[in-house]
Enzyme design. Sequence first.
Site, PDB file in Angstrom:
ATOM      1  N   ASP A  48     -24.076   8.497 -27.760  1.00 20.75           N
ATOM      2  CA  ASP A  48     -24.769   9.210 -26.697  1.00 20.75           C
ATOM      3  C   ASP A  48     -26.211   9.370 -27.149  1.00 20.75           C
ATOM      4  O   ASP A  48     -26.497  10.097 -28.102  1.00 20.75           O
ATOM      5  CB  ASP A  48     -24.110  10.568 -26.490  1.00 20.75           C
ATOM      6  CG  ASP A  48     -24.794  11.433 -25.444  1.00 20.75           C
ATOM      7  OD1 ASP A  48     -25.881  11.043 -24.958  1.00 20.75           O
ATOM      8  OD2 ASP A  48     -24.260  12.504 -25.109  1.00 20.75           O
ATOM      9  N   VAL A  49     -27.143   8.698 -26.472  1.00 18.70           N
ATOM     10  CA  VAL A  49     -28.530   8.700 -26.935  1.00 18.70           C
ATOM     11  C   VAL A  49     -29.192  10.067 -26.812  1.00 18.70           C
ATOM     12  O   VAL A  49     -30.262  10.288 -27.390  1.00 18.70           O
ATOM     13  CB  VAL A  49     -29.385   7.632 -26.201  1.00 18.70           C
ATOM     14  CG1 VAL A  49     -28.894   6.233 -26.527  1.00 18.70           C
ATOM     15  CG2 VAL A  49     -29.421   7.892 -24.698  1.00 18.70           C
ATOM     16  N   TYR A  71     -34.829  11.424 -11.452  1.00 12.72           N
ATOM     17  CA  TYR A  71     -35.025  10.059 -11.957  1.00 12.72           C
ATOM     18  C   TYR A  71     -36.511   9.685 -11.974  1.00 12.72           C
ATOM     19  O   TYR A  71     -37.019   9.108 -12.944  1.00 12.72           O
ATOM     20  CB  TYR A  71     -34.238   9.096 -11.068  1.00 12.72           C
ATOM     21  CG  TYR A  71     -34.203   7.660 -11.538  1.00 12.72           C
ATOM     22  CD1 TYR A  71     -33.373   7.264 -12.568  1.00 12.72           C
ATOM     23  CD2 TYR A  71     -34.985   6.690 -10.906  1.00 12.72           C
ATOM     24  CE1 TYR A  71     -33.314   5.936 -12.984  1.00 12.72           C
ATOM     25  CE2 TYR A  71     -34.942   5.371 -11.305  1.00 12.72           C
ATOM     26  CZ  TYR A  71     -34.104   4.997 -12.345  1.00 12.72           C
ATOM     27  OH  TYR A  71     -34.065   3.685 -12.747  1.00 12.72           O
ATOM     28  N   ALA A  72     -37.229  10.039 -10.889  1.00 14.56           N
ATOM     29  CA  ALA A  72     -38.656   9.730 -10.819  1.00 14.56           C
ATOM     30  C   ALA A  72     -39.423  10.461 -11.911  1.00 14.56           C
ATOM     31  O   ALA A  72     -40.319   9.895 -12.547  1.00 14.56           O
ATOM     32  CB  ALA A  72     -39.209  10.104  -9.442  1.00 14.56           C
ATOM     33  N   ALA A 131     -26.714  -1.134 -23.130  1.00 14.93           N
ATOM     34  CA  ALA A 131     -26.652  -2.601 -23.113  1.00 14.93           C
ATOM     35  C   ALA A 131     -25.272  -3.163 -22.796  1.00 14.93           C
ATOM     36  O   ALA A 131     -25.026  -4.348 -22.990  1.00 14.93           O
ATOM     37  CB  ALA A 131     -27.134  -3.149 -24.455  1.00 14.93           C
ATOM     38  N   ALA A 148     -38.221  11.488 -14.786  1.00 17.83           N
ATOM     39  CA  ALA A 148     -37.863  10.887 -16.065  1.00 17.83           C
ATOM     40  C   ALA A 148     -38.600   9.572 -16.281  1.00 17.83           C
ATOM     41  O   ALA A 148     -39.119   9.303 -17.379  1.00 17.83           O
ATOM     42  CB  ALA A 148     -36.349  10.662 -16.136  1.00 17.83           C
ATOM     43  N   LYS A 149     -38.668   8.750 -15.244  1.00 23.34           N
ATOM     44  CA  LYS A 149     -39.306   7.445 -15.379  1.00 23.34           C
ATOM     45  C   LYS A 149     -40.827   7.558 -15.492  1.00 23.34           C
ATOM     46  O   LYS A 149     -41.466   6.735 -16.162  1.00 23.34           O
ATOM     47  CB  LYS A 149     -38.904   6.545 -14.205  1.00 23.34           C
ATOM     48  CG  LYS A 149     -37.448   6.093 -14.256  1.00 23.34           C
ATOM     49  CD  LYS A 149     -37.077   5.470 -15.588  1.00 23.34           C
ATOM     50  CE  LYS A 149     -35.756   4.727 -15.550  1.00 23.34           C
ATOM     51  NZ  LYS A 149     -35.386   4.191 -16.893  1.00 23.34           N
ATOM     52  N   SER A 180     -39.629   2.597 -14.090  1.00 18.87           N
ATOM     53  CA  SER A 180     -39.188   2.138 -12.776  1.00 18.87           C
ATOM     54  C   SER A 180     -40.312   2.354 -11.778  1.00 18.87           C
ATOM     55  O   SER A 180     -41.171   3.222 -11.974  1.00 18.87           O
ATOM     56  CB  SER A 180     -37.959   2.945 -12.330  1.00 18.87           C
ATOM     57  OG  SER A 180     -37.662   2.745 -10.964  1.00 18.87           O
ATOM     58  N   ARG A 225     -24.043  -3.438 -19.809  1.00 14.17           N
ATOM     59  CA  ARG A 225     -24.056  -4.135 -18.518  1.00 14.17           C
ATOM     60  C   ARG A 225     -25.478  -4.189 -17.963  1.00 14.17           C
ATOM     61  O   ARG A 225     -26.392  -3.591 -18.530  1.00 14.17           O
ATOM     62  CB  ARG A 225     -23.141  -3.416 -17.513  1.00 14.17           C
ATOM     63  CG  ARG A 225     -23.521  -1.969 -17.276  1.00 14.17           C
ATOM     64  CD  ARG A 225     -22.498  -1.241 -16.433  1.00 14.17           C
ATOM     65  NE  ARG A 225     -21.204  -1.197 -17.087  1.00 14.17           N
ATOM     66  CZ  ARG A 225     -20.880  -0.322 -18.043  1.00 14.17           C
ATOM     67  NH1 ARG A 225     -21.768   0.580 -18.457  1.00 14.17           N
ATOM     68  NH2 ARG A 225     -19.698  -0.354 -18.603  1.00 14.17           N
TER      69      ARG A 225
END
Length: 253
Positions: free
Chosen positions: A63-64, A154-155, A14, A157-158, A142, A16
């Site tokens: 760090d999540v 990324y794909a 959060a 993960a999303k 996403s 940015r």
Amino acid sequence: MTESLRRTAIVTGAARGIGAETARRLAEDGFAVAVLDLDEAATKPTVDTIVSAGGRALGVGADVSDADQVQAAVRRITDELGAPTVLVNNAGITRDNLLFKMPDSDWDAVIAVHLRGAFLMTKAVQKHMVDVNWGRVVNLSSTSALGNRGQANYAAAKAGMQGLTKTLAIELGKFGVTVNCVAPGFVQTEMTMATAERIGQDWDDFVAARVAQIPVGRGGLPGDIAHAVSFFVSEGAGFVSGQVLYVAGGPKA
């Protein structure tokens, strides 16, 4: 005093972009907001904006993907702002590359922040929601979940965020907790600017190429995503759970 004024929300990533705008929007909705990011110092502008507008906010560094840091962060938030009953899992990174060029470490990093991070954060916070028989979890996916060249990590993960959302909605529903997912399309943020820079494309040209494919004729803004999150965490959305909302300016990614 509204219910939200007695409630605490956590927004990860959060400092940015979408996360910062979501934190500000939830503060406007009356929540005390924990602004969580990897670098606590980076959360200060978001926190200051909320506080200067009369809201309550706390910047937290964590760090999540680290279980111990997540547990410590949630304890601190509970002590300083109150038990969190709203969680927005927004933290994310990109490490784009074609599959044959992608280092194992880039795959692991993206999966860790998005999926492991959402898992650890939700696991740490859900007890507070169950205790009061009320809670809201919103995960950020996403349109890349549908597939995107150069984004296998990324794909994946999303897409995983969507499966996580639907499973948690089933598990937590009987405790008064809803779990939903917002899947943005093209949104103009520092992250998408970095993508344009990485592929060597002028930002204006990069935006124009994507807007040309969006039915509403413009790129998304962080506020568009924050508005969708605001709906999902509202009292009125209590019968909406396990859903994926594509906020993409049209029916196609």
